[in-house]
Design an enzyme around this catalytic site. Structure first.
Site, PDB file in Angstrom:
ATOM      1  N   HIS A  17       0.809  -1.218   0.000  1.00 37.05           N
ATOM      2  CA  HIS A  17       0.000   0.000   0.000  1.00 37.05           C
ATOM      3  C   HIS A  17       0.845   1.273   0.000  1.00 37.05           C
ATOM      4  O   HIS A  17       0.376   2.332   0.385  1.00 37.05           O
ATOM      5  CB  HIS A  17      -0.957   0.002   1.197  1.00 37.05           C
ATOM      6  CG  HIS A  17      -2.056  -1.006   1.064  1.00 37.05           C
ATOM      7  ND1 HIS A  17      -3.320  -0.697   0.622  1.00 37.05           N
ATOM      8  CD2 HIS A  17      -2.068  -2.335   1.293  1.00 37.05           C
ATOM      9  CE1 HIS A  17      -4.066  -1.782   0.593  1.00 37.05           C
ATOM     10  NE2 HIS A  17      -3.329  -2.799   1.008  1.00 37.05           N
ATOM     11  N   HIS A 104      -0.447 -15.580   8.496  1.00 38.69           N
ATOM     12  CA  HIS A 104       0.094 -14.489   7.702  1.00 38.69           C
ATOM     13  C   HIS A 104       1.447 -14.078   8.299  1.00 38.69           C
ATOM     14  O   HIS A 104       1.953 -14.716   9.222  1.00 38.69           O
ATOM     15  CB  HIS A 104      -0.884 -13.310   7.657  1.00 38.69           C
ATOM     16  CG  HIS A 104      -0.877 -12.575   6.355  1.00 38.69           C
ATOM     17  ND1 HIS A 104       0.237 -11.931   5.869  1.00 38.69           N
ATOM     18  CD2 HIS A 104      -1.848 -12.387   5.425  1.00 38.69           C
ATOM     19  CE1 HIS A 104      -0.042 -11.373   4.705  1.00 38.69           C
ATOM     20  NE2 HIS A 104      -1.307 -11.640   4.402  1.00 38.69           N
ATOM     21  N   ASP A 345      -7.769 -12.407  -2.631  1.00 37.55           N
ATOM     22  CA  ASP A 345      -8.095 -13.501  -3.547  1.00 37.55           C
ATOM     23  C   ASP A 345      -8.581 -14.710  -2.759  1.00 37.55           C
ATOM     24  O   ASP A 345      -7.918 -15.119  -1.800  1.00 37.55           O
ATOM     25  CB  ASP A 345      -6.853 -13.908  -4.345  1.00 37.55           C
ATOM     26  CG  ASP A 345      -6.385 -12.823  -5.284  1.00 37.55           C
ATOM     27  OD1 ASP A 345      -6.863 -12.789  -6.424  1.00 37.55           O
ATOM     28  OD2 ASP A 345      -5.528 -12.003  -4.877  1.00 37.55           O
TER      29      ASP A 345
END
Length: 387
Positions: A17, A104, A345
């Site tokens: 980002h 993650h 996704d």
């Protein structure tokens, strides 16, 4: 680290980002025709928002080349490429200030660096792979000019729904011999070249997306017209460098080449690739001119390419960020429930296809330059002299 390769190498930069992502590519021979239109098609295949099966994040991912070109030709100097991040929503990740997302990189990046990106996956995000794909497109162009190398990857399985990829299967071997990128993209959005299997994989992905969940899969890749003698034993064997490249892609969990794990079920007499004279070869520089009757080795023997097709599978896990509430813990260990936001996704393998192709191209371009330097060094030494 953020640099891959020895002579033909890429350094990527950027987070998911931040204002932009990109790369610097070194080792590209001077005088090669190149412009952004040679790179953009692969970035278009990688970009988000392609279909209902991918993240809804909308990015054009238009590449701008900042250096290393003049009048449409490479200068032999570093090529810098940049892609702007436009549709970034850092506010969607405020939960990760309190909760490390399960499976993650939030916690491991914090452990590693003492700080983590406040939004998205930072450097572990798939946005980082834009630089790889851009660099890989240049590597592919070089390999095409040097040896007409063809690299085609495709989705072979999603969850338990798989094409027949048994290395002894005539169907699979014919697929490796003939598959094209046009055929792979024909059954978009899943990029599986078998129509019926592709439809089942699409339905499965749609189902897990509706459940706010995710699913994994396998990308298979074949490399044709591979130059012989590529690879640097003992530690930089060609399959080892391919494994290094593939397992550096986000979300990968497995790599197998040639017969892979299936080969462990065979006897040596069944698995050995017998040699025969290659009557189809017209290469005057091929001293031995042999081919193999089978290709369980996957085009590599002793860590060195033998000229046969290289083929391998790369396993991708289900994407870690899902929208289901998950019982987990905060950074200080307090129990709680994380419901992640953001755009993700449900299945990464369709968009991973050009990334696998790019990393394969980078490995081969580097290996080819290394081998050519070895051959040149051999050519300038007078071995008739005795010291």
């Amino acid at each position: 680290m953020s640099t891959f390769g020895t002579l033909f190498k890429v350094t990527t930069y950027g987070e998911s980002h931040c204002p932009s992502v990109g790369c610097i590519v070194e080792g590209v021979p001077g005088g090669m025709n190149l412009d952004a239109s040679d790179i953009q098609p692969q970035l278009d295949r990688r970009r988000p928002g392609q279909s209902k099966l991918s993240t809804p994040r909308k990015e054009d991912d238009k590449v701008v080349i900042h250096s290393g070109l003049e009048n449409g030709r490479t200068l032999g100097t570093p090529i810098a490429m940049i892609v702007k991040n436009k549709d970034h929503h850092p506010q969607d990740y405020s939960e990760t200030d309190f909760y490390p997302r399960p499976s993650h990189s939030d916690l491991t990046y914090l452990l590693k660096y003492g700080i983590k990106a406040a939004s998205g996956g930072g450097r572990s995000s798939a946005r980082e792979t834009i630089g790889r794909v851009a660099a890989g497109a240049i590597a592919e162009r070089f390999l095409k000019l040097a040896n007409n190398v063809e690299i085609v990857a495709f989705v072979s399985s999603v969850g338990k729904i798989s094409i027949d990829k048994n290395p002894s299967s005539p169907y699979f071997q014919n697929l490796l011999n003939t598959i094209t990128r046009e055929q792979v993209d024909q059954f978009n959005p899943i990029r599986c070249p078998h129509k019926d299997i592709a439809e089942q994989q699409i339905k499965l992905t749609e189902s897990v997306k509706a459940q706010r969940d995710s699913i994994g899969g396998v990308v298979t890749c074949v490399i044709r017209n591979v130059p012989k003698a590529l690879g640097e034993p003992c530690f930089d064997k060609l399959e080892a460098m391919l494994a290094h490249a593939m397992l550096s892609i986000p979300a990968t969990k497995g790599f197998e080449i040639g017969s892979g794990f299936y080969g462990t079920t065979l006897k040596g007499s069944e698995h050995n690739d017998m040699f025969s004279k290659n009557t189809d070869s017209n290469d005057p520089n091929d001293k031995y001119n042999l081919k193999t009757l089978t290709n369980f080795s996957g085009g590599i023997q002793g860590g060195i390419s033998n000229g046969e097709h290289i083929y391998f599978n790369v396993a991708f896990k289900p994407p870690a960020t899902i929208s289901q509430p998950q019982e987990t813990a905060t950074y200080d260990g307090a129990p709680g429930v994380l419901k992640a936001r953001g755009r993700h996704d449900p299945n990464v393998v369709p968009r991973a296809v050009p990334i696998v192709e790019a990393m394969a191209a980078l490995v081969l371009a580097d290996a080819l330059l290394i081998q050519k330097s070895r051959e040149y060094a051999h050519s300038i030494v007078d071995f008739s002299k005795v010291f």
